[in-house]
Write an enzyme that holds these catalytic residues in place. Structure first.
Site, PDB file in Angstrom:
ATOM      1  N   GLU A  91      60.867  34.484 107.020  1.00  0.00           N
ATOM      2  CA  GLU A  91      62.031  34.379 107.901  1.00  0.00           C
ATOM      3  C   GLU A  91      62.341  35.690 108.609  1.00  0.00           C
ATOM      4  OE1 GLU A  91      61.885  33.048 104.895  1.00  0.00           O
ATOM      5  OE2 GLU A  91      62.452  30.940 105.092  1.00  0.00           O
TER       6      GLU A  91
ATOM      7  N   HIS B  74      71.181  27.631  97.759  1.00  0.00           N
ATOM      8  CA  HIS B  74      70.805  26.759  98.884  1.00  0.00           C
ATOM      9  C   HIS B  74      72.005  26.100  99.546  1.00  0.00           C
ATOM     10  CE1 HIS B  74      66.775  27.217  97.371  1.00  0.00           C
ATOM     11  NE2 HIS B  74      66.271  26.293  98.157  1.00  0.00           N
TER      12      HIS B  74
HETATM   13  C1  LIG Z   1      63.240  32.066 101.890  1.00  0.00           C
HETATM   14  C2  LIG Z   1      62.921  30.614 101.742  1.00  0.00           C
HETATM   15  N1  LIG Z   1      62.337  29.977 102.775  1.00  0.00           N
HETATM   16  C3  LIG Z   1      62.021  28.672 102.670  1.00  0.00           C
HETATM   17  C4  LIG Z   1      62.292  27.973 101.534  1.00  0.00           C
HETATM   18  C5  LIG Z   1      61.956  26.495 101.441  1.00  0.00           C
HETATM   19  N2  LIG Z   1      60.784  26.308 100.601  1.00  0.00           N
HETATM   20  C6  LIG Z   1      60.918  26.108  99.281  1.00  0.00           C
HETATM   21  S1  LIG Z   1      59.485  26.057  98.524  1.00  0.00           S
HETATM   22  C7  LIG Z   1      58.605  26.266  99.937  1.00  0.00           C
HETATM   23  C8  LIG Z   1      57.123  26.284  99.876  1.00  0.00           C
HETATM   24  C9  LIG Z   1      56.604  27.359  98.980  1.00  0.00           C
HETATM   25  O1  LIG Z   1      55.248  27.192  98.727  1.00  0.00           O
HETATM   26  P1  LIG Z   1      54.448  28.073  97.683  1.00  0.00           P
HETATM   27  O2  LIG Z   1      54.926  29.473  97.728  1.00  0.00           O
HETATM   28  O3  LIG Z   1      53.012  27.839  97.920  1.00  0.00           O
HETATM   29  O4  LIG Z   1      54.873  27.497  96.273  1.00  0.00           O
HETATM   30  P2  LIG Z   1      54.630  26.047  95.666  1.00  0.00           P
HETATM   31  O5  LIG Z   1      55.789  25.213  96.144  1.00  0.00           O
HETATM   32  O6  LIG Z   1      53.333  25.546  96.147  1.00  0.00           O
HETATM   33  O7  LIG Z   1      54.700  26.214  94.195  1.00  0.00           O
HETATM   34  C10 LIG Z   1      59.472  26.383 101.005  1.00  0.00           C
HETATM   35  C11 LIG Z   1      59.069  26.547 102.402  1.00  0.00           C
HETATM   36  C12 LIG Z   1      62.940  28.671 100.495  1.00  0.00           C
HETATM   37  N3  LIG Z   1      63.283  28.055  99.349  1.00  0.00           N
HETATM   38  N4  LIG Z   1      63.213  29.985 100.613  1.00  0.00           N
END
Ligand SMILES: Cc1ncc(C[n+]2csc(CCOP(=O)(O)OP(=O)(O)O)c2C)c(N)n1
Ligand SMILES: [Mg+2]
Lengths: 324, 363
Positions: free
Chosen positions: A60, A129
Site C-alpha cells: 500500500e 480491520h
Molecule cells: C496491509 C494489508 N493489505 C491487504 C490486506 C488484505 N489481505 C489479507 S491476506 C492477503 C493476501 C496475503 O497473501 P500471503 O501473504 O501470500 O498469505 P496467505 O494468505 O497466502 O497465507 C491480503 C491481500 C491486509 N490484511 N493487510
C-alpha cells in the site's frame, strides 16, 4: 427509476469516468482479474484491459504513493484500498504527500487522486480491520473526504471525486455494498460539500454520514410510529468540504440535534459538528446537542457485542427522547 | 550468494531423515508430530463446519495443506524461541500448545476464548506459550518479530523469534526495513515465508519481482537464506534447525522460504477460489503432496505405526475437536461491559495512572 446496488453504482461511476477521461486508471489489490475483493470493480478489467485496471502487490505505501506521484503529472488514479484500515501502512503517502505537496510547493503542484474503499465496523473482522478514519482525513487540510450512504450518492460523489483536482478520499461501507436504491440512468454528478436531507421533519434533527444515516432513518421511523415525533435526517455526504449551511438550516428549523456517528466519540466527526453548532447556532438550540457514536474501545470481534458497539436505532431514539 | 553454510551442506539433501535433529526423534516423538498435524487439520475442518453454520463472524483462513510448516518448525523450539504469524494462525497456535477449547471459543467470540472474544479467528494470542499472535494486517507482524528478537538479544537470552508470513506479505515495506535492521544489528529472527503460491487470487509471478525465489532477496542484505519443501516434515525440521542454530549461536537472522499449498480459498468467503487456479492443481496437491499423508506413509514404512493405529489416533483427535466445538458453542458471550476492558493496562489494574484524567469518552 432502476434500482441498483451501492456496489453497482460505484462500478458504473468508475466505468463512466474511465470512458470519459483517458487519464483515469483504477489501481489496487485484486481489482482487475479477481474483480475486486468486494466486487466493486467487477467486469472493469475485462471491459477496459490492463492499462486502465491494474492489480498491485500488497504494497500500500508503494502503490498509493505511486498514485500520488502519477497524479502530480496529470494522471487521475482511482486507488482502491481493500479496506481503509490498510491505509495505515500508507499513511505517510496520504497525509504527508497527497495532503501537503500543494501547500509545500506554494500551489505549483496538485494531486487529482482518489483513494477509495470500505471503512466500517460491524462485520466481525476485528479491531485492525474496522477503522473509520474519516475524522483523521478531515483533520488534514489539503485532503477531502466523503462518506456516501446510498447508491445514488455513491455514484454522484464518486464522479465528482474523480473530476476534482484535489486528493479525495471516498469511504464506502461493506454493509451497504449489497443494498439497493433508485439511481437514474442519466448522468449526474453530486458536488462535494453539499449535504442532503434524507427525511423531512420538524421536531428534531439527526445529522449523520455514511451508514449512520441509515441508522438515523430507522430511528426516525421508530420515533414517528411510536411517539408521533417527526425527525429530520440530514446526511452530510461530504465531511470536508462540509455543508455548514445545511446544518445551520436544520438546527434553526428543529432546535434539537442528535448527531449519529460511527466514529469513536473523542475527536470524531460529530465532535466537530457539535462544536460548530454551539459556535454558530447557540441561540437556535432548545437543548444540548446529543451524540450517538461507536462505543469508545477498539472494535470488538465478538459478534454479540459488536452489534451494540456501533450506533443502533434504539440508542438514537433513547438520546432523542431525552431532549424532546 | 549465501544460501547454506558448509556445515549444513554436509547433510545429504536427499535424506533429511538423517539430519541430527531428526535422527534423535523417538517413535513417540514421530507419532507426536503426526498428532500435531492431525489436530490442526481436524480443528480446521470443524471450524469450517461451524463457519458454514453461521456461528462465526468475519473471516476464516484455513491452514489445511500447510500443517508441516508450523508443526515442523515449532517442534524444534525451546524455552526462548518465540513465534509470531499472520491471520492464518490456527496451525501455529495449536502447534505451540494452545488448547483447542480456547481457540474454538475465540472463533465464536465467546468469553472463554483465548482473547476473551476480542480477537476472533485472525487474532489468537498466548504469550505464556511464546505465541505473540495472530495479526490481521499483512506484513504487520514482521517488525514485531524483529522486536521480539531484539528483546531476546537485549536480555542476553539465547533464543530466536520465528516470524511467519505469506508469499504476498514479502512485498510490504515494513518487511524490507526489518530485514535491513536484522542484518545490521545481528538479530536472531527467522523469517519463515510460507509460500503457498497465492496471495488471495494473485499468483507469485504477478506480485513479486525476484531472481529465483523470494528468500533470495535476502542476499541484498547479506542474510543467509534457504528454501525447504514443506511437504516433507524432516526437511522442514532440518532446515529450521539450521536457522535456529544460526540465531542461537551467532545471533544472526535467516530467511527460510517453505514451499507449501493451501487447499481452500484465501478465506472461506473467497468466491473465486477455483477460478484463479484449476481444480486439477488442487487435486494434484491433495493426492501427491499432502504433508500429513506423506508423513503417515513414512511412519508406516519406518514401522513406527500401523494404519490401524493411525486410524485410532485420528479418531481420538476428532473426538477432541468435537468436544472443543461443543465447549465453544456452550460458552457464554462476553458481558457488554467487557468492551471497555483490556484497552489500558493502567485502567484494568486500577492504578493511580489509570484513574488520573479521563480515559474513555461517552457520547
Ligand atoms: C496491509 C494489508 N493489505 C491487504 C490486506 C488484505 N489481505 C489479507 S491476506 C492477503 C493476501 C496475503 O497473501 P500471503 O501473504 O501470500 O498469505 P496467505 O494468505 O497466502 O497465507 C491480503 C491481500 C491486509 N490484511 N493487510
Ligand atoms: Mg500466500
Amino acid at each position: 427509476m432502476p434500482q441498483i446496488t451501492y456496489r453497482k453504482a460505484i462500478n458504473d461511476a468508475l466505468a463512466e469516468e474511465i470512458i470519459r477521461d483517458e487519464n483515469v486508471v483504477i489501481i489496487g489489490e485484486e481489482v482487475a482479474r479477481y474483480n475486486g475483493a468486494y466486487k466493486v470493480t467487477e467486469g472493469l478489467w475485462e471491459r477496459f484491459g490492463d492499462k486502465r485496471v491494474v492489480d498491485t502487490p500488497i504494497s500500500e505505501a508503494g502503490f498509493i504513493g505511486m498514485g500520488v506521484g502519477a497524479s502530480m503529472l496529470g494522471i487521475r488514479p482511482v486507488m482502491e484500498l481493500m479496506f481503509w484500515s490498510f491505509a495505515y501502512v500508507a499513511w505517510d503517502q496520504i497525509i504527508n504527500n497527497a495532503g501537503q505537496v500543494r501547500y509545500m510547493s506554494g500551489g505549483r503542484i496538485h494531486c487529482p487522486i482518489v483513494i477509495r474503499g470500505p471503512a466500517n465496523g460491524g462485520t466481525g473482522v476485528g479491531a485492525t480491520h474496522s477503522h473509520t478514519p474519516e475524522n483523521f482525513i478531515a483533520n488534514t487540510p489539503g485532503l477531502k473526504v466523503v462518506c456516501p450512504a446510498t447508491a445514488y450518492d455513491a455514484k454522484g460523489l464518486m464522479k465528482a471525486a474523480i473530476r476534482d483536482n484535489d486528493p479525495v478520499c471516498v469511504m464506502e461501507n461493506t454493509l451497504l455494498y449489497g443494498e439497493t436504491w433508485e439511481v437514474p440512468d442519466e448522468e449526474y454528478v453530486i458536488p462535494l460539500g453539499v449535504a442532503d436531507i434524507k427525511r423531512e421533519g420538524t421536531d428534531i434533527s439527526f445529522i449523520a454520514h455514511g451508514r449512520a444515516v441509515i441508522t438515523a432513518l430507522k430511528a426516525a421511523e421508530i420515533l414517528a410510529a411510536e411517539h408521533g415525533i417527526q425527525a429530520e435526517v440530514l446526511d452530510l455526504r461530504s465531511i470536508r468540504p462540509l455543508d455548514e449551511e445545511a446544518i445551520l438550516r436544520t438546527v434553526a428549523k428543529t432546535h434539537r440535534v442528535v448527531l449519529v456517528d460511527e466514529n469513536k466519540p473523542f475527536c470524531g466527526v460529530s465532535a466537530q459538528i457539535a462544536a460548530m453548532i454551539q459556535e454558530q447556532a447557540f441561540d437556535d438550540l432548545d437543548a444540548p446537542v446529543q451524540r450517538v457514536c461507536s462505543l469508545d474501545a477498539p472494535a470488538i470481534y465478538s459478534p454479540a457485542l459488536e452489534k451494540i458497539q456501533l450506533p443502533t436505532p434504539e440508542r438514537v431514539v433513547y438520546k432523542a427522547l431525552q431532549i424532546l | 550468494m549465501i544460501s547454506v553454510t558448509e556445515e549444513e551442506v554436509a547433510i545429504d539433501p536427499a535424506d533429511y531423515a538423517q539430519a541430527k535433529i531428526n535422527k534423535s526423534l523417538s517413535s513417540k516423538d514421530k507419532i507426536g508430530l503426526l498428532r500435531e498435524m492431525l489436530r490442526i487439520r481436524r480443528f480446521e475442518q470443524v471450524s469450517l463446519k461451524l463457519y458454514n453454520q453461521g456461528v462465526m463472524a468475519g473471516f476464516l483462513h484455513l491452514y489445511i495443506g500447510q500443517e508441516a510448516v508450523a508443526v515442523g518448525t515449532i517442534s524444534i523450539m525451546g524455552d526462548n524461541d518465540h513465534v509470531i504469524t499472520a491471520y492464518r494462525d490456527h496451525g501455529h497456535a495449536l502447534a505451540v500448545g494452545m488448547g483447542m477449547n480456547e481457540c474454538m471459543a475465540e472463533q465464536l467470540g465467546k468469553a472463554t476464548g483465548c482473547s476473551r472474544g476480542k480477537g476472533g479467528s485472525m487474532h489468537f494470542f498466548d504469550p505464556d506459550k511464546n505465541f505473540w499472535g495472530g495479526h490481521g494486517i499483512v506484513g504487520g507482524q514482521t517488525p514485531l518479530g524483529l522486536g521480539l528478537a531484539y528483546g531476546l538479544k537485549y536480555k542476553g537470552l539465547k533464543g530466536s523469534c520465528f516470524c511467519y508470513m505469506g508469499d504476498g506479505a514479502v512485498n510490504q515495506g515494513a518487511y524490507h526495513e526489518s530485514l535491513n535492521i536484522a542484518a545490521l544489528w545481528k538479530l536472531p529472527v527467522v523469517y519463515v515465508i510460507e509460500n503457498n503460491k497465492y496471495s488471495m487470487g494473485t499468483t507469485i509471478d504477478r506480485s513479486s519481482a525476484m531472481r529465483n525465489c523470494l528468500a533470495e532477496r535476502a542476499d541484498g542484505y547479506g542474510i543467509v537464506w534457504d528454501i525447504a519443501n514443506g511437504e516433507d516434515l524432516y526437511e522442514v525440521r532440518a532446515k529450521a534447525q539450521n536457522a535456529l542454530e544460526r540465531a542461537h549461536k551467532h545471533s544472526l537472522p535467516t530467511v527460510l522460504e517453505i514451499d507449501t499449498y493451501r487447499y481452500y480459498g484465501h478465506s472461506v468467503s473467497d468466491a473465486n477460489a477455483k477460478k484463479y487456479r484449476s481444480p486439477e492443481e488442487i487435486e494434484r496437491h491433495k493426492a501427491h503432496h499432502d504433508p500429513i499423508h506423506l508423513w503417515q506413509k513414512r511412519l508406516v514404512d519406518e514401522g513406527v505405526m500401523t494404519d490401524e493405529e493411525i486410524e485410532k489416533l485420528d479418531e481420538s483427535i476428532k473426538n477432541e475437536v468435537n468436544a472443543a466445538a461443543q465447549f465453544a458453542l456452550d460458552s457464554e458471550f462476553p458481558a457488554p461491559e467487557t468492551i471497555f476492558e483490556d484497552v489500558y493496562w493502567e485502567v484494568d489494574n486500577n492504578t493511580a495512572a489509570g484513574s488520573t484524567g479521563r480515559h474513555f469518552f461517552g457520547d
